[in-house]
Design a protein around this motif. Structure first.
Motif, PDB file in Angstrom:
ATOM      1  N   GLY A   1     -20.555  -1.381   5.182  1.00 57.44           N
ATOM      2  CA  GLY A   1     -19.392  -1.046   4.386  1.00 57.44           C
ATOM      3  C   GLY A   1     -18.938  -2.256   3.605  1.00 57.44           C
ATOM      4  O   GLY A   1     -19.388  -3.383   3.843  1.00 57.44           O
ATOM      5  N   ALA A   2     -18.016  -2.043   2.671  1.00 57.29           N
ATOM      6  CA  ALA A   2     -17.531  -3.130   1.824  1.00 57.29           C
ATOM      7  C   ALA A   2     -16.124  -3.576   2.203  1.00 57.29           C
ATOM      8  O   ALA A   2     -15.604  -4.524   1.630  1.00 57.29           O
ATOM      9  CB  ALA A   2     -17.541  -2.693   0.362  1.00 57.29           C
ATOM     10  N   GLY A   3     -15.488  -2.896   3.156  1.00 57.72           N
ATOM     11  CA  GLY A   3     -14.130  -3.262   3.524  1.00 57.72           C
ATOM     12  C   GLY A   3     -13.083  -2.768   2.544  1.00 57.72           C
ATOM     13  O   GLY A   3     -12.003  -3.348   2.453  1.00 57.72           O
ATOM     14  N   LEU A   4     -13.402  -1.692   1.804  1.00 63.14           N
ATOM     15  CA  LEU A   4     -12.458  -1.169   0.810  1.00 63.14           C
ATOM     16  C   LEU A   4     -11.798   0.137   1.234  1.00 63.14           C
ATOM     17  O   LEU A   4     -10.818   0.557   0.626  1.00 63.14           O
ATOM     18  CB  LEU A   4     -13.181  -0.934  -0.524  1.00 63.14           C
ATOM     19  N   GLY A   5     -12.341   0.798   2.262  1.00 58.38           N
ATOM     20  CA  GLY A   5     -11.861   2.132   2.620  1.00 58.38           C
ATOM     21  C   GLY A   5     -10.385   2.176   2.938  1.00 58.38           C
ATOM     22  O   GLY A   5      -9.618   2.937   2.340  1.00 58.38           O
ATOM     23  N   LEU A   6      -9.937   1.347   3.887  1.00 58.42           N
ATOM     24  CA  LEU A   6      -8.530   1.373   4.274  1.00 58.42           C
ATOM     25  C   LEU A   6      -7.642   0.701   3.233  1.00 58.42           C
ATOM     26  O   LEU A   6      -6.449   1.011   3.151  1.00 58.42           O
ATOM     27  CB  LEU A   6      -8.352   0.698   5.637  1.00 58.42           C
ATOM     28  N   ALA A   7      -8.191  -0.222   2.444  1.00 56.93           N
ATOM     29  CA  ALA A   7      -7.413  -0.787   1.337  1.00 56.93           C
ATOM     30  C   ALA A   7      -7.078   0.301   0.322  1.00 56.93           C
ATOM     31  O   ALA A   7      -5.965   0.340  -0.229  1.00 56.93           O
ATOM     32  CB  ALA A   7      -8.186  -1.921   0.674  1.00 56.93           C
ATOM     33  N   ILE A   8      -8.025   1.191   0.062  1.00 56.93           N
ATOM     34  CA  ILE A   8      -7.775   2.316  -0.833  1.00 56.93           C
ATOM     35  C   ILE A   8      -6.729   3.259  -0.225  1.00 56.93           C
ATOM     36  O   ILE A   8      -5.839   3.762  -0.918  1.00 56.93           O
ATOM     37  CB  ILE A   8      -9.085   3.063  -1.137  1.00 56.93           C
ATOM     38  N   VAL A   9      -6.831   3.490   1.079  1.00 56.91           N
ATOM     39  CA  VAL A   9      -5.834   4.321   1.769  1.00 56.91           C
ATOM     40  C   VAL A   9      -4.439   3.728   1.581  1.00 56.91           C
ATOM     41  O   VAL A   9      -3.475   4.447   1.276  1.00 56.91           O
ATOM     42  CB  VAL A   9      -6.187   4.431   3.268  1.00 56.91           C
ATOM     43  N   ARG A  10      -4.309   2.422   1.724  1.00 59.66           N
ATOM     44  CA  ARG A  10      -3.008   1.769   1.580  1.00 59.66           C
ATOM     45  C   ARG A  10      -2.466   1.921   0.163  1.00 59.66           C
ATOM     46  O   ARG A  10      -1.281   2.263  -0.024  1.00 59.66           O
ATOM     47  CB  ARG A  10      -3.138   0.276   1.921  1.00 59.66           C
ATOM     48  N   GLU A  11      -3.308   1.697  -0.863  1.00 58.51           N
ATOM     49  CA  GLU A  11      -2.833   1.779  -2.242  1.00 58.51           C
ATOM     50  C   GLU A  11      -2.442   3.213  -2.617  1.00 58.51           C
ATOM     51  O   GLU A  11      -1.449   3.425  -3.311  1.00 58.51           O
ATOM     52  CB  GLU A  11      -3.910   1.246  -3.195  1.00 58.51           C
ATOM     53  N   ILE A  12      -3.231   4.194  -2.180  1.00 60.37           N
ATOM     54  CA  ILE A  12      -2.892   5.585  -2.483  1.00 60.37           C
ATOM     55  C   ILE A  12      -1.608   5.986  -1.767  1.00 60.37           C
ATOM     56  O   ILE A  12      -0.755   6.692  -2.331  1.00 60.37           O
ATOM     57  CB  ILE A  12      -4.059   6.514  -2.108  1.00 60.37           C
ATOM     58  N   ALA A  13      -1.450   5.540  -0.531  1.00 57.46           N
ATOM     59  CA  ALA A  13      -0.217   5.838   0.199  1.00 57.46           C
ATOM     60  C   ALA A  13       0.989   5.223  -0.504  1.00 57.46           C
ATOM     61  O   ALA A  13       2.040   5.856  -0.640  1.00 57.46           O
ATOM     62  CB  ALA A  13      -0.330   5.319   1.634  1.00 57.46           C
ATOM     63  N   ARG A  14       0.856   3.980  -0.971  1.00 56.23           N
ATOM     64  CA  ARG A  14       1.954   3.343  -1.702  1.00 56.23           C
ATOM     65  C   ARG A  14       2.296   4.119  -2.961  1.00 56.23           C
ATOM     66  O   ARG A  14       3.476   4.302  -3.297  1.00 56.23           O
ATOM     67  CB  ARG A  14       1.564   1.909  -2.069  1.00 56.23           C
ATOM     68  N   ALA A  15       1.271   4.569  -3.695  1.00 53.74           N
ATOM     69  CA  ALA A  15       1.510   5.315  -4.925  1.00 53.74           C
ATOM     70  C   ALA A  15       2.256   6.617  -4.660  1.00 53.74           C
ATOM     71  O   ALA A  15       2.959   7.118  -5.534  1.00 53.74           O
ATOM     72  CB  ALA A  15       0.183   5.598  -5.634  1.00 53.74           C
ATOM     73  N   HIS A  16       2.116   7.171  -3.448  1.00 54.80           N
ATOM     74  CA  HIS A  16       2.790   8.414  -3.091  1.00 54.80           C
ATOM     75  C   HIS A  16       4.092   8.167  -2.337  1.00 54.80           C
ATOM     76  O   HIS A  16       4.739   9.129  -1.894  1.00 54.80           O
ATOM     77  CB  HIS A  16       1.869   9.295  -2.242  1.00 54.80           C
ATOM     78  N   GLY A  17       4.486   6.901  -2.185  1.00 54.47           N
ATOM     79  CA  GLY A  17       5.703   6.599  -1.441  1.00 54.47           C
ATOM     80  C   GLY A  17       5.583   6.916   0.034  1.00 54.47           C
ATOM     81  O   GLY A  17       6.598   7.183   0.699  1.00 54.47           O
ATOM     82  N   ALA A  18       4.368   6.894   0.569  1.00 60.83           N
ATOM     83  CA  ALA A  18       4.137   7.271   1.961  1.00 60.83           C
ATOM     84  C   ALA A  18       4.116   6.031   2.856  1.00 60.83           C
ATOM     85  O   ALA A  18       3.893   4.914   2.403  1.00 60.83           O
ATOM     86  CB  ALA A  18       2.814   8.036   2.096  1.00 60.83           C
ATOM     87  N   TRP A  19       4.357   6.262   4.126  1.00 63.60           N
ATOM     88  CA  TRP A  19       4.283   5.214   5.144  1.00 63.60           C
ATOM     89  C   TRP A  19       3.023   5.438   5.970  1.00 63.60           C
ATOM     90  O   TRP A  19       2.663   6.571   6.273  1.00 63.60           O
ATOM     91  CB  TRP A  19       5.495   5.252   6.064  1.00 63.60           C
TER      92      TRP A  19
END
Length: 352
Positions: free
Chosen positions: A303-321
C-alpha cells in the motif's frame, strides 16, 4: 484623526464622561466657596469630604476609561477569535468590517499573505492532480500489455516477471486514483457544492455490495447492520463511496485472519462504522495512521499509506468526526464516522 480610528472612537466615548466629571467638580467648588460661609471646623470637614469625592471621581473616571478601551477593542478580540477558530485549510481573507484604522493595514497584509499561500497550495494540488491524470494512460497501457503477456504461454521466469509488472501497475494506478480523490476531497475545492441528500442505509447496501466478490475471494464475509428507517445525511456519493471503499479495502488487506467485515449504520447521530476482527493496530501507530504516506513498521500488506488519509480528508469535507478503536478496547479494528444531520431546506443538488 481618521473617522474609524481607535483613538477617535475612544475620545468620542470618553469626552462626555470627562465633561460631566469636570462640571460636577466645578459646581461643588463654586457651592463651597461662593454660596456658603463655613466655619473653620466645617471647612476642615468639607476639605476631607471633597478629597474623598475627588478620589471617587478619579476611580469613576478610570472605570469609564477601562470600559471604553475594552468596548472599542471588541472588534480586535473578535478578529483574534476568528483566527483562532479557523482550520488550517481555511485560507480565505479575513473580514475588515468594523476594525479600527490602526489595525486594518495589519489585516490587509495578513490577507495578502493568505492569498499568496492559497495560490501556492492550489498550485501544488493542481500539480498532483495533473500528474495523476498524466500517469493513468501509460500505466493503463503497461497493465494491458502485462495482461496480454500473461494470457499467452510463457516460461515460468518470464511469467513471474510479467506478474510483477502487472502487480506494480495495479499499485500505481490505485495510487494515482487515490491522489485524485485526495485532491478532490480537499476543503478548498468546495466538494459541498455537489452534496446530495443520501440515505446512509441504502447507500451502504449499494456501495458495500460492490465489495462482495473481492471479499469472497479472500474468504471474508461482509455483514451489514442498519436500522429499518432511513438515516439522512448530505454528502457527495462519489467521495463517500471512495471513503467506504478505502475502509473496506484496509479491513481486507490488514485484517489478516479476520473472519468477516461488519458494516454498521447508526441513526443518532447519523454515523456508520467498519469493523473487522483482525490483529488490530498498535497503540503507537493508532494516532498516525490517518497521516498521508504513513505506514506502520509491521504492515504486512502492500500500500501507499493514502487510504486513511483520504478517509480523513473526505470526512473533513463533510463536517464529519472520525474515531478509530483497536485492541484492547475492541477485538480488532473499528473506524467510526459521525455526520452532522442534513441541512434544513438544503437543495438536493446544485443546479448550474
Amino acid at each position: 484623526m481618521p473617522q474609524d480610528s481607535l483613538a477617535r472612537r475612544l475620545v468620542r466615548r470618553l469626552l462626555p464622561a470627562f465633561f460631566i466629571l469636570v462640571a460636577i467638580d466645578l459646581l461643588a467648588t463654586w457651592f463651597m466657596t461662593g454660596v456658603i460661609r463655613p466655619q473653620p471646623w466645617l471647612l476642615r470637614d468639607l476639605f476631607w469630604v471633597m478629597l474623598l469625592t475627588q478620589g471617587l471621581l478619579v476611580v469613576l473616571f478610570v472605570w469609564v476609561l477601562i470600559s471604553g478601551i475594552r468596548h472599542e477593542l471588541t472588534s480586535v478580540n473578535q478578529l483574534a477569535d476568528q483566527i483562532r477558530q479557523r482550520s488550517i485549510e481555511d485560507l480565505q481573507p479575513l473580514d475588515l468590517a468594523g476594525l479600527p484604522s490602526e489595525i486594518a493595514p495589519l489585516v490587509l497584509h495578513f490577507n495578502d499573505l493568505l492569498l499568496r499561500l492559497d495560490d501556492s497550495v492550489q498550485a501544488q494540488r493542481r500539480f498532483i492532480g495533473h500528474a495523476a491524470h498524466q500517469l493513468r494512460t501509460p500505466l493503463a497501457g503497461l497493465k494491458l500489455e502485462s495482461e496480454l503477456m500473461l494470457a499467452q504461454t510463457l516460461p515460468d521466469d518470464i511469467r513471474v516477471r510479467a506478474m510483477r509488472i502487472k502487480t506494480v501497475s495495479d499499485h500505481m494506478i490505485r495510487m494515482g486514483q487515490q491522489l485524485l480523490v485526495l485532491a478532490r476531497a480537499d476543503h478548498a475545492t468546495r466538494p459541498q457544492d455537489s452534496f446530495e441528500r443520501l440515505d446512509l442505509c441504502e447507500w451502504m447496501r449499494q456501495t458495500g455490495a460492490n465489495w462482495l466478490d473481492r471479499a469472497r475471494e479472500r474468504g471474508v464475509a461482509i455483514q451489514l447492520s442498519a436500522p429499518d428507517e432511513p438515516v439522512w445525511v448530505d454528502g457527495d456519493p462519489i467521495l463517500l463511496g471512495e471513503l467506504l471503499g478505502n475502509l473496506i479495502d484496509n479491513a481486507l488487506r490488514y485484517g489478516c485472519g479476520s473472519a468477516g467485515v461488519h458494516l454498521r449504520v447508526m441513526a443518532n447521530p447519523p454515523s456508520f462504522s467498519v469493523e473487522d476482527d483482525g490483529p488490530g493496530i498498535d497503540t503507537e501507530d493508532i494516532e498516525r495512521v490517518f497521516e498521508a504516506f504513513y505506514r506502520a513498521a509491521d504492515a504486512r500488506a502492500g500500500g501507499a499509506g493514502l487510504g486513511l488519509a483520504i478517509v480523513r480528508e473526505i470526512a473533513r469535507a463533510h463536517g464529519a468526526w472520525w474515531k478509530i478503536t483497536s485492541r484492547p478496547a475492541f477485538s480488532g479494528t473499528r473506524v467510526t464516522l459521525s455526520f452532522p444531520g442534513p441541512r434544513r431546506g438544503a437543495c438536493l443538488t446544485r443546479v448550474e
